[in-house]
Structures are given as structure tokens and as C-alpha cells.
Design an enzyme around this catalytic site. Structure first.
Site, PDB file in Angstrom:
ATOM      1  N   SER A  44       0.837  -1.194   0.000  1.00  0.00           N
ATOM      2  CA  SER A  44       0.000   0.000   0.000  1.00  0.00           C
ATOM      3  C   SER A  44       0.876   1.251   0.000  1.00  0.00           C
ATOM      4  O   SER A  44       1.631   1.473  -0.945  1.00  0.00           O
ATOM      5  CB  SER A  44      -0.964  -0.052   1.188  1.00  0.00           C
ATOM      6  N   ASP A 186      -5.986  -3.796  -1.949  1.00  0.00           N
ATOM      7  CA  ASP A 186      -4.891  -3.403  -1.071  1.00  0.00           C
ATOM      8  C   ASP A 186      -4.216  -4.600  -0.382  1.00  0.00           C
ATOM      9  O   ASP A 186      -4.873  -5.403   0.284  1.00  0.00           O
ATOM     10  CB  ASP A 186      -5.475  -2.470  -0.005  1.00  0.00           C
TER      11      ASP A 186
END
Length: 281
Positions: A44, A186
């Protein structure tokens, strides 16, 4: 993974980007340059920092300075309490980590979060290079349908911008990203750091803007402990109280990236000696 040194960069929104850049610059100023790591693992926010660090186009200082000033043109998003509650419900209803990730993937696929192509442009503009670096960079994401981990690298067939966009696709906030005909979310849904991908490295430094785990998501501390049990020398750095205050209540607010970066730079001095000891072997 093999190699002597690994730098693991965890997720944590835009404040995580700023804080990690500040820590890295502060450590470099103290004589501990982590940017030459044999392996960089980015999740991320960490994928954004890792892609820029390994590009060879930015020094730690330049990366830090990119986080400062007015974030003109950047739009704040929010990970609201309602969405967090939906994550919690998915966890309670899941029997194992992969089932949890599949539930969150289904949430992401069903959410109205805008156009994938528009979100990709944001990440494209954020990166200084769109080509995979020569050094070993691994970018993590999660298959939204299967819940499987995807560890993208230059051999994976995924473009760097797509890999980073997938790693940053916060479920329910940003749209899942299509890579090779599949949809990804993510990488932080599996782990805030995915530090287990540094297994086999002798010396590991983990920067974890988000220090907690919960139920089916292992904490950075737990993953660091497993690496130590396997014989690695490991340093885990998490935000100080001052850094957490600088983050504010919304880690996806671009206006908080500057204070987070400054807080990271200030915090780095606390860890310089230990980082040097780990990195020097």
C-alpha cells in the site's frame, strides 16, 4: 526470498507515505542508508515509497522533500467508521484469513468507488518512474475473488503502475485494480507489512505506519518475531506518540502528509543506533 538485507515498507495511507519518507531520510542523515537493501517489500503506502526509492531517481532527501508543502490538486478520501465496521463484520463471519480477504474483496467489488482508470492516473502521477527497477522490489496486493496474496515484481508480468495501484486499492474507498484479467485490492488486507516476504534475509528493517493486527490479520510485531525465530536480525519501527498525533484522524488526507513526514524525520534519531547495528550485521 533470498538476499542479505531487506527493507519492508508497510501500509498506512498518505500519512504513512510521509512518515516512511521522513524516517528514511532521518536515518540516512544519521549515517544509516537503508535504500541499498537487496530486497524492498512494499505494501500500500509502502509500495509508493518503495517504487520511488528503488527507481534510482530520488535520494532519501529528495523523497522526503516531495512530501512537504501544500498538496494542491490532491483530493482527501476517508476510511469512515461505517466501512471499518463492515471490515469488522467480515472478520467475525470468517473462519480463516483467506475467507476474510474474500469477504473484503466482495465488499470492494460491490462498492461504488469511481473509475479504475481515473484512480490509476493518480498513482501514475505520484511515481517518478513507471518501469520496474533493476533491484528487487516486491509489491503486494490481494486477489479480490480468491483472497490469495499477489507478490508482484518485474518478473510477474504486471506493470509497475498497475502493481502499485492494486496495492493501494483500499477496499470500499478506491476501486479494485485489474491486472492480467483479475481484480486486486490493497495488500494491507493480508498484513500491514507482509514482512514474511523477507524470509531468508539475514537483516531486516520494517517500517510499519500501522502497528496493529486484528484477529485474522497478523501484526507487524508478530511477523517480526517469526523472522527473528528464523535467525534474522530484525528492527521494527512504528510511529511515536508525536507521529501518531501528526497523522491526525484521517490517514488519507493529503494535508497530513507534510506533518507526518516531519514527525518521521524527527523520530528517526531514536532508532539510528539500533538500525545501524542491525544493518551493519
Amino acid at each position: 526470498m533470498s538476499g542479505d538485507t531487506a527493507l519492508v515498507l508497510g501500509g498506512g495511507g498518505l500519512t504513512g507515505v510521509g512518515w516512511e519518507a521522513g524516517i528514511l531520510y532521518g536515518l540516512a542523515e544519521a549515517g544509516v542508508d537503508l535504500t541499498a537493501a537487496d530486497l524492498v517489500v512494499g505494501t500500500s503506502a509502502g509500495s509508493v515509497v518503495g517504487a520511488q526509492l528503488t527507481s534510482g531517481l530520488l535520494s532519501p532527501r529528495e523523497l522526503y522533500e516531495r512530501q512537504l508543502g501544500d498538496p494542491a490538486g490532491e483530493v482527501a478520501a476517508r476510511l469512515g467508521t461505517g466501512l471499518i465496521a463492515r471490515y469488522a463484520v467480515a472478520m467475525v463471519r470468517s473462519r480463516d484469513p483467506k475467507a476474510y480477504r474474500r469477504r473484503v474483496g466482495a465488499l470492494a467489488l460491490a462498492a461504488d468507488t469511481g473509475e479504475e482508470a481515473e484512480r490509476r492516473k493518480v498513482l501514475e502521477a505520484r511515481l517518478v518512474s513507471h518501469a520496474w527497477p533493476g533491484r528487487r522490489l516486491v509489491v503486494t496486493a490481494v486477489d479480490a475473488l480468491t483472497g490469495e496474496l499477489a507478490a508482484f515484481d518485474r518478473e510477474s508480468g504486471a506493470g509497475l503502475v498497475d502493481a502499485v495501484s492494486a496495492s493501494c486499492a483500499v477496499p470500499g474507498v478506491w476501486p479494485p485494480v485489474t491486472v492480467g484479467g483479475r481484480r486486486f485490492i490493497d495488500g494491507g488486507i493480508r498484513s500491514a507489512t507482509n514482512a514474511d516476504l523477507a524470509s531468508g534475509c539475514a537483516r531486516v528493517v520494517i517500517l510499519a505506519p500501522m502497528a496493529l493486527g486484528s484477529g485474522l490479520v497478523p501484526s507487524p510485531a508478530a511477523q517480526a518475531a517469526r523472522l527473528r525465530e528464523a535467525g534474522a536480525r530484525v528492527l521494527l519501527i512504528t510511529p511515536s506518540a508525536q507521529a501518531r498525533k501528526a497523522f491526525g484522524r484521517n490517514v488519507l488526507d493529503p494535508a497530513r502528509r507534510d506533518p507526518a513526514a516531519r514527525a518521521g524525520f524527527a523520530q528517526a534519531a531514536e532508532h539510528a543506533a539500533e538500525a545501524a547495528a542491525v544493518w551493519a550485521g
